[in-house]
Design a protein around this motif. Structure first.
Motif, mmCIF file in Angstrom:
data_model
loop_
_atom_site.group_PDB
_atom_site.id
_atom_site.type_symbol
_atom_site.label_atom_id
_atom_site.label_comp_id
_atom_site.label_asym_id
_atom_site.label_seq_id
_atom_site.Cartn_x
_atom_site.Cartn_y
_atom_site.Cartn_z
ATOM 1 N N ILE A 33 -34.938 -8.431 6.731
ATOM 2 C CA ILE A 33 -34.305 -9.758 6.756
ATOM 3 C C ILE A 33 -33.309 -9.893 5.619
ATOM 4 O O ILE A 33 -32.189 -10.387 5.791
ATOM 5 N N LEU A 34 -33.700 -9.456 4.418
ATOM 6 C CA LEU A 34 -32.823 -9.550 3.249
ATOM 7 C C LEU A 34 -31.543 -8.760 3.472
ATOM 8 O O LEU A 34 -30.444 -9.235 3.172
ATOM 9 N N ALA A 35 -31.672 -7.552 4.004
ATOM 10 C CA ALA A 35 -30.500 -6.703 4.222
ATOM 11 C C ALA A 35 -29.538 -7.335 5.225
ATOM 12 O O ALA A 35 -28.322 -7.364 5.016
ATOM 13 N N VAL A 36 -30.093 -7.847 6.319
ATOM 14 C CA VAL A 36 -29.246 -8.433 7.358
ATOM 15 C C VAL A 36 -28.551 -9.692 6.860
ATOM 16 O O VAL A 36 -27.350 -9.894 7.040
ATOM 17 N N LEU A 37 -29.324 -10.557 6.207
ATOM 18 C CA LEU A 37 -28.748 -11.812 5.720
ATOM 19 C C LEU A 37 -27.715 -11.561 4.638
ATOM 20 O O LEU A 37 -26.701 -12.268 4.552
ATOM 21 N N THR A 38 -27.940 -10.566 3.788
ATOM 22 C CA THR A 38 -26.957 -10.229 2.757
ATOM 23 C C THR A 38 -25.656 -9.784 3.397
ATOM 24 O O THR A 38 -24.567 -10.186 2.982
ATOM 25 N N GLY A 39 -25.770 -8.939 4.432
ATOM 26 C CA GLY A 39 -24.578 -8.487 5.137
ATOM 27 C C GLY A 39 -23.861 -9.631 5.823
ATOM 28 O O GLY A 39 -22.637 -9.726 5.793
ATOM 29 N N CYS A 40 -24.624 -10.531 6.429
ATOM 30 C CA CYS A 40 -24.026 -11.682 7.106
ATOM 31 C C CYS A 40 -23.325 -12.590 6.112
ATOM 32 O O CYS A 40 -22.243 -13.106 6.369
ATOM 33 N N THR A 41 -23.972 -12.790 4.954
ATOM 34 C CA THR A 41 -23.379 -13.661 3.937
ATOM 35 C C THR A 41 -22.074 -13.081 3.439
ATOM 36 O O THR A 41 -21.084 -13.800 3.257
ATOM 37 N N ALA A 42 -22.039 -11.768 3.215
ATOM 38 C CA ALA A 42 -20.814 -11.118 2.743
ATOM 39 C C ALA A 42 -19.706 -11.254 3.770
ATOM 40 O O ALA A 42 -18.548 -11.520 3.435
ATOM 41 N N GLU A 43 -20.083 -11.094 5.059
ATOM 42 C CA GLU A 43 -19.080 -11.213 6.114
ATOM 43 C C GLU A 43 -18.552 -12.638 6.203
ATOM 44 O O GLU A 43 -17.350 -12.877 6.325
ATOM 45 N N MET A 44 -19.459 -13.620 6.106
ATOM 46 C CA MET A 44 -19.043 -15.017 6.176
ATOM 47 C C MET A 44 -18.149 -15.365 4.996
ATOM 48 O O MET A 44 -17.157 -16.085 5.122
ATOM 49 N N TYR A 45 -18.494 -14.827 3.791
ATOM 50 C CA TYR A 45 -17.696 -15.107 2.594
ATOM 51 C C TYR A 45 -16.283 -14.570 2.773
ATOM 52 O O TYR A 45 -15.299 -15.245 2.476
ATOM 53 N N SER A 46 -16.193 -13.344 3.321
ATOM 54 C CA SER A 46 -14.886 -12.728 3.538
ATOM 55 C C SER A 46 -14.052 -13.555 4.504
ATOM 56 O O SER A 46 -12.860 -13.731 4.312
ATOM 57 N N GLN A 47 -14.699 -14.078 5.554
ATOM 58 C CA GLN A 47 -13.984 -14.822 6.571
ATOM 59 C C GLN A 47 -13.545 -16.196 6.087
ATOM 60 O O GLN A 47 -12.606 -16.760 6.615
ATOM 61 N N THR A 48 -14.202 -16.752 5.073
ATOM 62 C CA THR A 48 -13.882 -18.105 4.641
ATOM 63 C C THR A 48 -12.906 -18.143 3.471
ATOM 64 O O THR A 48 -12.529 -19.214 3.035
ATOM 65 N N LEU A 49 -12.508 -16.997 2.944
ATOM 66 C CA LEU A 49 -11.519 -16.989 1.869
ATOM 67 C C LEU A 49 -10.183 -17.509 2.395
ATOM 68 O O LEU A 49 -9.754 -17.164 3.489
ATOM 69 N N SER A 50 -9.518 -18.330 1.595
ATOM 70 C CA SER A 50 -8.192 -18.794 1.973
ATOM 71 C C SER A 50 -7.167 -17.710 1.668
ATOM 72 O O SER A 50 -7.437 -16.761 0.922
ATOM 73 N N ALA A 51 -5.978 -17.843 2.239
ATOM 74 C CA ALA A 51 -4.922 -16.864 2.003
ATOM 75 C C ALA A 51 -4.566 -16.799 0.520
ATOM 76 O O ALA A 51 -4.345 -15.715 -0.035
ATOM 77 N N THR A 52 -4.545 -17.950 -0.145
ATOM 78 C CA THR A 52 -4.218 -17.979 -1.575
ATOM 79 C C THR A 52 -5.290 -17.281 -2.400
ATOM 80 O O THR A 52 -4.980 -16.550 -3.356
ATOM 81 N N GLU A 53 -6.552 -17.471 -2.044
ATOM 82 C CA GLU A 53 -7.640 -16.798 -2.770
ATOM 83 C C GLU A 53 -7.555 -15.284 -2.602
ATOM 84 O O GLU A 53 -7.818 -14.525 -3.545
ATOM 85 N N ILE A 54 -7.179 -14.841 -1.424
ATOM 86 C CA ILE A 54 -7.035 -13.401 -1.182
ATOM 87 C C ILE A 54 -5.900 -12.835 -2.029
ATOM 88 O O ILE A 54 -6.039 -11.783 -2.660
ATOM 89 N N ILE A 55 -4.773 -13.537 -2.063
ATOM 90 C CA ILE A 55 -3.635 -13.101 -2.878
ATOM 91 C C ILE A 55 -4.021 -13.056 -4.352
ATOM 92 O O ILE A 55 -3.667 -12.113 -5.080
ATOM 93 N N ARG A 56 -4.765 -14.062 -4.815
ATOM 94 C CA ARG A 56 -5.181 -14.100 -6.213
ATOM 95 C C ARG A 56 -6.097 -12.920 -6.551
ATOM 96 O O ARG A 56 -5.950 -12.292 -7.606
#
Length: 270
Positions: A26-49
């Motif tokens: 469960i920990l492994a799956v949720l960690t992976g999901c959280t990382a994926e969700m974090y990546s998807q929610t970054l704004s364009a400006t945050e990515i550039i920064r």
């Protein structure tokens, strides 16, 4: 995400599942999901920064680089060191070739100078020189001395995703803000989703014409950060020309004070 969690719950409810193994799964799956969700929610400006911080550091930096200027009938290499403090201060020292060694360039805020020891002359660079080639290369004075900021001087928009050299990248359009006094009217950058590396960039003038293309390669870990150590620049109108920038050494967040970036230090830094 919902389907993934439903399938996971169905799997771990089997009688034969070990509780310790279940918890780890469960920990492994949720960690992976959280990382994926974090990546998807970054704004364009945050990515550039994040990509910008890869090279500039959050506070300060020091680098040793070489720049090879390639032309159809000749080429030459220039070596230099650069110290930076935030966005407002930069000092660059030419170390080779011998005929140009000890020449320095200084940026303080919006003011910039060059010092040439062979003629014992300090010259203040006007804004009109920011778009000119630095040391005869395809890079501009603005590129090397970082007068403009890719974070604050542009509006940013994610316009898609593409893979470069097997790395999935954000494709981000950067449009110059009306109040910004900068060279490039628009940029498109391909930034690696995993390590926030700029693997490709297209730079356009204020009329929307492509001026040059940059590609990043030879990815290495330096001072704890993964970065492209080789950047190749090709001008759009002269594709037989190119400038290759190679990072030999780089350090981030070094102890350096504002008074280091002075006209007096331009003449004695080594």
């Amino acid at each position: 995400m919902k389907k993934l969690l439903t399938g996971l719950l169905s799997f771990i409810n089997r009688p034969e599942m070990n509780k310790k193994f279940t918890a780890l799964l469960i920990l492994a799956v949720l960690t992976g999901c959280t990382a994926e969700m974090y990546s998807q929610t970054l704004s364009a400006t945050e990515i550039i920064r994040k990509a910008d911080d890869k090279f500039n550091g959050e506070k300060s930096g020091y680098s040793i680089m070489s720049m090879t200027i390639v032309r159809p009938s000749w080429q030459r290499t220039i070596e230099f060191k650069t110290w930076t403090l935030g966005r407002d201060y930069a000092l660059t020292l030419i170390t080779a070739p011998a005929r140009e060694a000890n020449q320095t360039f200084l940026k303080r805020g919006t003011e910039m100078w060059s010092w040439n020891p062979s003629i014992n002359r300090l010259i203040k660079l006007p804004p009109s020189m920011m778009s000119q080639g630095w040391m005869g290369s395809d890079y501009t004075n603005d590129d090397i001395l970082r007068e403009s900021s890719v974070v604050t001087d542009y509006n940013h928009e994610i316009i898609g995703e593409e893979s470069i050299d097997g790395r999935l990248c954000y494709k981000i359009k950067m449009t110059a803000r009306e109040e910004a006094s900068i060279v490039w009217g628009q940029q498109i950058r391909w930034i690696d989703k995993k390590d926030f590396l700029v693997l490709r960039a297209e730079l356009y003038d204020e009329d929307g014409y492509l001026v040059r293309t940059e590609t990043g390669s030879d990815i290495k870990t330096m001072d704890g950060r993964t970065i492209p150590s080789r950047i190749e620049l090709v001008p759009a109108e002269e594709p037989e020309n190119k400038t290759i920038l190679e990072i030999k050494e780089i350090k981030f967040n070094i102890p350096v004070e504002e008074n280091y970036f002075s006209q007096q230090n331009m003449k004695r830094v080594r």
